[in-house]
Design a protein around this motif. Structure first.
Motif, PDB file in Angstrom:
ATOM      1  N   ALA A 105       0.830  -1.210   0.000  1.00 30.13           N
ATOM      2  CA  ALA A 105       0.000   0.000   0.000  1.00 30.13           C
ATOM      3  C   ALA A 105       0.864   1.259   0.000  1.00 30.13           C
ATOM      4  O   ALA A 105       0.595   2.213  -0.735  1.00 30.13           O
ATOM      5  N   VAL A 106       1.916   1.262   0.825  1.00 37.95           N
ATOM      6  CA  VAL A 106       2.802   2.433   0.902  1.00 37.95           C
ATOM      7  C   VAL A 106       3.513   2.661  -0.425  1.00 37.95           C
ATOM      8  O   VAL A 106       3.587   3.791  -0.923  1.00 37.95           O
ATOM      9  N   VAL A 107       4.053   1.589  -1.019  1.00 40.36           N
ATOM     10  CA  VAL A 107       4.764   1.710  -2.293  1.00 40.36           C
ATOM     11  C   VAL A 107       3.822   2.177  -3.402  1.00 40.36           C
ATOM     12  O   VAL A 107       4.166   3.066  -4.194  1.00 40.36           O
ATOM     13  N   ALA A 108       2.634   1.587  -3.460  1.00 42.32           N
ATOM     14  CA  ALA A 108       1.662   1.974  -4.477  1.00 42.32           C
ATOM     15  C   ALA A 108       1.239   3.430  -4.300  1.00 42.32           C
ATOM     16  O   ALA A 108       1.109   4.182  -5.279  1.00 42.32           O
TER      17      ALA A 108
ATOM     18  N   GLY B 179       4.498  16.715   3.349  1.00 44.77           N
ATOM     19  CA  GLY B 179       4.005  15.846   4.415  1.00 44.77           C
ATOM     20  C   GLY B 179       4.261  14.388   4.104  1.00 44.77           C
ATOM     21  O   GLY B 179       4.637  13.604   4.985  1.00 44.77           O
ATOM     22  N   GLY B 180       4.081  14.009   2.833  1.00 48.18           N
ATOM     23  CA  GLY B 180       4.337  12.635   2.424  1.00 48.18           C
ATOM     24  C   GLY B 180       5.796  12.256   2.594  1.00 48.18           C
ATOM     25  O   GLY B 180       6.127  11.144   3.027  1.00 48.18           O
ATOM     26  N   ILE B 181       6.700  13.177   2.258  1.00 51.54           N
ATOM     27  CA  ILE B 181       8.134  12.926   2.411  1.00 51.54           C
ATOM     28  C   ILE B 181       8.499  12.776   3.885  1.00 51.54           C
ATOM     29  O   ILE B 181       9.256  11.889   4.275  1.00 51.54           O
ATOM     30  N   ILE B 182       7.941  13.671   4.716  1.00 47.68           N
ATOM     31  CA  ILE B 182       8.200  13.599   6.158  1.00 47.68           C
ATOM     32  C   ILE B 182       7.735  12.255   6.719  1.00 47.68           C
ATOM     33  O   ILE B 182       8.452  11.612   7.497  1.00 47.68           O
ATOM     34  N   LEU B 183       6.555  11.812   6.313  1.00 48.86           N
ATOM     35  CA  LEU B 183       6.015  10.552   6.814  1.00 48.86           C
ATOM     36  C   LEU B 183       6.835   9.357   6.323  1.00 48.86           C
ATOM     37  O   LEU B 183       7.026   8.386   7.066  1.00 48.86           O
TER      38      LEU B 183
ATOM     39  N   ILE C  97       8.635   6.750   8.837  1.00 51.58           N
ATOM     40  CA  ILE C  97       8.384   5.301   8.837  1.00 51.58           C
ATOM     41  C   ILE C  97       9.703   4.538   8.939  1.00 51.58           C
ATOM     42  O   ILE C  97       9.826   3.567   9.701  1.00 51.58           O
ATOM     43  N   VAL C  98      10.698   4.983   8.160  1.00 47.59           N
ATOM     44  CA  VAL C  98      12.012   4.329   8.204  1.00 47.59           C
ATOM     45  C   VAL C  98      12.603   4.428   9.605  1.00 47.59           C
ATOM     46  O   VAL C  98      13.075   3.428  10.175  1.00 47.59           O
ATOM     47  N   TRP C  99      12.580   5.641  10.178  1.00 46.45           N
ATOM     48  CA  TRP C  99      13.127   5.826  11.526  1.00 46.45           C
ATOM     49  C   TRP C  99      12.349   5.012  12.558  1.00 46.45           C
ATOM     50  O   TRP C  99      12.946   4.387  13.455  1.00 46.45           O
ATOM     51  N   HIS C 100      11.030   5.006  12.458  1.00 49.98           N
ATOM     52  CA  HIS C 100      10.178   4.317  13.421  1.00 49.98           C
ATOM     53  C   HIS C 100      10.447   2.814  13.427  1.00 49.98           C
ATOM     54  O   HIS C 100      10.516   2.181  14.492  1.00 49.98           O
ATOM     55  N   VAL C 101      10.605   2.230  12.245  1.00 48.87           N
ATOM     56  CA  VAL C 101      10.907   0.795  12.141  1.00 48.87           C
ATOM     57  C   VAL C 101      12.285   0.496  12.725  1.00 48.87           C
ATOM     58  O   VAL C 101      12.463  -0.474  13.488  1.00 48.87           O
ATOM     59  N   LEU C 102      13.274   1.323  12.382  1.00 44.57           N
ATOM     60  CA  LEU C 102      14.636   1.110  12.891  1.00 44.57           C
ATOM     61  C   LEU C 102      14.715   1.336  14.397  1.00 44.57           C
ATOM     62  O   LEU C 102      15.578   0.765  15.071  1.00 44.57           O
ATOM     63  N   ASP C 103      13.799   2.138  14.921  1.00 40.19           N
ATOM     64  CA  ASP C 103      13.814   2.444  16.351  1.00 40.19           C
ATOM     65  C   ASP C 103      13.103   1.380  17.174  1.00 40.19           C
ATOM     66  O   ASP C 103      13.698   0.794  18.095  1.00 40.19           O
TER      67      ASP C 103
END
Length: 235
Positions: free
Chosen positions: A87-90, A127-131, A135-141
């Motif tokens: 969904a995110v990639v699409a 906003g999309g770029i920030i999110l 997401i990358v930071w949140h997963v790594l954290d």
């Protein structure tokens, strides 16, 4: 004389739909609604942290065993993750391609800016770029523990969350991202409704109200966790 053979093939209906602006907007709308549904469920799960470490850690464990014994350990969770990644990639791909198409159609900037565009509309791309970065930071954290502060403890999500929000930068990153999320949901829900044909003159006020409520509830719900840690309500 040799007969001429046709080598060209008509594109499939799926490819034709994807190549059209309407198709890309539809993909954005559907994928956005899938992510919105996940966010609502995820926020509700996050609020379990207010019931203590036992409740929160038990919920995190349940996510890994849901569907058992029919599904193996973590299978359901991985299904959710795969659907979310798709969904995110699409969503991101269609948004980027629509943006590039829009720029090519209007190579020169407007002389007069449109004052009617809302703040959420004008900041949708940023906003999309920030999110995406969040997401990358949140997963790594909190999933892999790669960038986690205080020592990541596998199987102890309550303590990991407290560790993250015990740092000033963890709070800043999360709160800024959630504010961006609120604006994204506010405009995105409305746009999705219009794209999927739910928008009608008689429903506009209701749809806008729902968009505003969803944005507000999600923003406040997610931000309440770091605020609770900062104020000592959760420790």
């Amino acid at each position: 004389m040799a007969l001429a053979t046709r080598t060209d093939r008509r594109p499939s209906m799926t490819r034709t739909l994807w190549d059209s602006s309407v198709g890309k907007k539809t993909v954005m709308a559907v994928s956005g609604l899938i992510m919105l549904g996940y966010l609502v469920v995820h926020m509700i799960g996050n609020l379990k942290i207010f019931f203590g470490p036992g409740e929160f850690n038990h919920y995190a464990h349940w996510l890994r065993v849901m569907g058992e014994p029919f599904l193996h350990f973590e299978w359901a969770l991985w299904i959710v993750r795969v659907v979310l990644v798709v969904a995110v990639v699409a969503h991101a791909t269609s948004a980027y391609q629509l943006s590039r198409r829009d720029i090519k159609a209007r190579p020169s900037k407007y002389v007069h800016k449109k004052p009617r565009a809302s703040y959420a509309t004008r900041t949708m791309r940023w906003g999309g770029i920030i999110l995406a970065l969040f997401i990358v930071w949140h997963v790594l954290d909190l999933t892999t523990g790669t960038v986690h502060s205080g020592g990541f403890q596998s199987g102890h999500p309550y303590q990991n969350v407290v560790d993250t929000f015990s740092t000033w930068y963890g709070n800043v990153i999360y709160i800024v991202a959630m504010l961006a999320l609120g604006l994204h949901v506010q405009h995105g829900f409305w746009s999705a409704a219009q794209t999927l044909g739910a928008g009608r003159a008689s429903r506009d006020r209701v749809l806008k109200t729902i968009a505003n409520i969803l944005a507000l509830v999600l923003t406040v719900g997610f931000i309440s966790v770091p605020v609770a840690v900062m104020t000592g309500v959760v420790s």
